[in-house]
Design an enzyme around this catalytic site. Structure first.
Site, PDB file in Angstrom:
ATOM      1  N   ARG A  74     -39.673  28.657 -49.317  1.00  0.00           N
ATOM      2  CA  ARG A  74     -39.753  27.556 -50.278  1.00  0.00           C
ATOM      3  C   ARG A  74     -38.499  26.689 -50.171  1.00  0.00           C
ATOM      4  NH1 ARG A  74     -35.859  28.403 -52.689  1.00  0.00           N
ATOM      5  NH2 ARG A  74     -36.110  26.465 -53.836  1.00  0.00           N
ATOM      6  N   ALA A  82     -37.971  22.280 -50.006  1.00  0.00           N
ATOM      7  CA  ALA A  82     -38.635  21.284 -49.158  1.00  0.00           C
ATOM      8  C   ALA A  82     -38.259  21.384 -47.668  1.00  0.00           C
ATOM      9  CB  ALA A  82     -38.363  19.891 -49.716  1.00  0.00           C
ATOM     10  N   ARG A 115     -48.818  23.176 -49.702  1.00  0.00           N
ATOM     11  CA  ARG A 115     -48.075  22.649 -50.856  1.00  0.00           C
ATOM     12  C   ARG A 115     -48.050  21.120 -50.747  1.00  0.00           C
ATOM     13  NH1 ARG A 115     -42.883  25.463 -52.887  1.00  0.00           N
ATOM     14  NH2 ARG A 115     -43.796  24.750 -54.840  1.00  0.00           N
ATOM     15  N   GLN A 127     -36.020  30.471 -59.654  1.00  0.00           N
ATOM     16  CA  GLN A 127     -35.238  30.249 -58.422  1.00  0.00           C
ATOM     17  C   GLN A 127     -33.742  30.186 -58.726  1.00  0.00           C
ATOM     18  OE1 GLN A 127     -38.011  28.639 -59.298  1.00  0.00           O
ATOM     19  NE2 GLN A 127     -39.216  27.946 -57.559  1.00  0.00           N
ATOM     20  N   ASP A 159     -37.944  16.967 -53.710  1.00  0.00           N
ATOM     21  CA  ASP A 159     -39.084  17.329 -52.869  1.00  0.00           C
ATOM     22  C   ASP A 159     -39.749  16.109 -52.255  1.00  0.00           C
ATOM     23  OD1 ASP A 159     -38.758  19.748 -54.789  1.00  0.00           O
ATOM     24  OD2 ASP A 159     -39.930  20.430 -53.066  1.00  0.00           O
ATOM     25  N   ASN A 218     -38.880  16.515 -58.193  1.00  0.00           N
ATOM     26  CA  ASN A 218     -38.129  17.761 -57.979  1.00  0.00           C
ATOM     27  C   ASN A 218     -38.650  18.791 -58.973  1.00  0.00           C
ATOM     28  OD1 ASN A 218     -36.024  19.252 -56.569  1.00  0.00           O
ATOM     29  ND2 ASN A 218     -34.908  19.223 -58.507  1.00  0.00           N
TER      30      ASN A 218
HETATM   31  O1  MRU Z   1     -41.168  25.155 -55.730  1.00  0.00           O
HETATM   32  P1  MRU Z   1     -39.916  25.213 -54.906  1.00  0.00           P
HETATM   33  O2  MRU Z   1     -39.086  26.410 -55.195  1.00  0.00           O
HETATM   34  O3  MRU Z   1     -40.208  25.034 -53.429  1.00  0.00           O
HETATM   35  O4  MRU Z   1     -39.095  23.928 -55.378  1.00  0.00           O
HETATM   36  C1  MRU Z   1     -37.845  23.686 -54.779  1.00  0.00           C
HETATM   37  C2  MRU Z   1     -37.156  22.503 -55.315  1.00  0.00           C
HETATM   38  O5  MRU Z   1     -37.623  21.840 -56.221  1.00  0.00           O
HETATM   39  C3  MRU Z   1     -35.883  22.104 -54.624  1.00  0.00           C
HETATM   40  O6  MRU Z   1     -35.038  21.443 -55.518  1.00  0.00           O
HETATM   41  C4  MRU Z   1     -36.184  21.146 -53.456  1.00  0.00           C
HETATM   42  O7  MRU Z   1     -37.229  21.623 -52.668  1.00  0.00           O
HETATM   43  C5  MRU Z   1     -34.979  20.937 -52.595  1.00  0.00           C
HETATM   44  S1  MRU Z   1     -34.527  22.375 -51.653  1.00  0.00           S
HETATM   45  C6  MRU Z   1     -33.198  21.898 -50.695  1.00  0.00           C
END
Ligand code: MRU
Length: 320
Positions: free
Chosen positions: A11, A13, A54, A161, A202, A212
């Site tokens: 996970r 982006a 996704r 996270q 994202d 995001n």
């Molecule tokens: O659902 P996730 O955990 O993939 O979401 C991640 C985020 O929102 C992060 O802030 C984004 O992907 C940037 S990661 C460098």
């Protein structure tokens, strides 16, 4: 790999994009079984499958597009040479992201000069990218260079996270990570305990509106209310210049169980209605600056984004 992305085992982006590129290498590699089909068929099926995993993080689609362009340029039917070309492109995507992370840290750290405490949301570190991370890499760089001592970390409901990953990475670097519930952020700002908010992205639309992790928009509103700068950090590959504004960004909805259950234990009544968006959109007017691997972008973001998207490798140090 697609299932791992869907389940968030992979996970963040940039990491999703890099993993998808390597998944396509694996797809053409799977030529041992008799009914596996041609490399082209396997490749196209894998692209379609990965594209459904996704919807919000645009890095996934940017990586798939790069791999498709590479595949279309291959002028041979030799499976080994096809594999070799795709592996080369996947490695290039990984290398580009690693370099982008380093550049983001370099451009972003000066923004935190003199800042002793920041707040961050979700996870944007090395486990979410091919390199050192985006927003978290800036934080780590600023802590290494100077005064930054403390990082307030939102736990990031519902998948935690922040609690699971961001705290751990900061502690690996010996930085004081203070874990808070998402709903404590307003109080932390009101008490003047944080001087800046830094988050990842994202997908960033052409006008700077930024998708995001859910909860980011609320932080931006709170930051404005308390006169605290709100920074977004992301590689240029997270910008989607084809979308005019954030309203066009597809927002992923997650399964109700991610909210009604905690590690398999039901915590909400059976049959309750659930709304579980994985992301929200922060309007560009609430963003102080966007730190990219090509430089720091300032409002008006539409102009800055046009320049950086066209500029390619050129640096856009400051676009006002
Ligand atoms: O659902 P996730 O955990 O993939 O979401 C991640 C985020 O929102 C992060 O802030 C984004 O992907 C940037 S990661 C460098």
């Amino acid at each position: 790999v697609a299932e791992s992305i869907r389940r968030l085992e992979i996970r963040g982006a940039p990491a999703i994009g890099v993993a998808a590129a390597y998944a396509l290498v694996l797809a053409v590699q799977d030529h041992a079984s008799p009914d596996a089909g041609t490399p082209e068929r396997r490749f196209r099926e894998a692209v379609s499958h990965l594209a459904t995993t996704r919807p919000t993080a645009v890095n996934l689609f940017t990586a798939l597009k790069r791999m498709q362009t590479c595949f279309e340029a291959i002028r041979t039917t030799d499976p080994l040479r096809i594999h070799e070309s795709l592996l080369g492109e996947a490695r290039a995507i990984e290398r580009d992201d690693r370099e982008a992370c380093a550049a983001i840290a370099r451009y972003g750290a000066p923004l935190l000069k003199g800042v002793s405490a920041v707040l961050t949301h979700c996870h944007t570190g090395s486990l979410a990218t091919a390199g050192g991370g985006t927003a978290l890499n800036i934080i780590i760089e600023a802590a290494t260079r100077g005064r930054l001592k403390r990082v307030y970390v939102d736990e990031t409901r519902p998948l935690l996270q922040g609690a699971r990953l961001t705290t751990w990475e900061l502690m690996q670097h010996g930085i004081d990570a203070v874990l808070i519930t998402d709903s404590s952020a307003g109080f932390v700002m009101q008490q003047r305990n944080t001087e800046a908010v830094l988050v990842g992205a994202d997908r960033i639309a052409a006008n700077g509106d930024t998708a995001n992790k859910i909860g980011t928009y609320g932080l931006a509103v709170l930051a404005e209310k308390h006169g605290i700068p709100f920074y977004v950090a992301a590689p240029v590959s997270t910008i989607d210049p084809e979308l005019a504004s954030g309203g066009e960004i597809p927002i992923e909805l997650r399964a109700p169980e991610e909210i009604t259950h905690l590690r398999g234990v039901q915590i909400a009544p059976s049959g309750v209605s659930v709304y579980a968006p994985a992301f929200d959109v922060t309007p560009h007017g609430l963003i102080t600056a966007i730190v990219t691997d090509k430089g720091v972008l300032y409002p008006p973001f539409d102009e800055a984004i046009r320049t950086v998207s066209k500029a390619g490798a050129a640096n856009v140090e400051r676009t006002v």
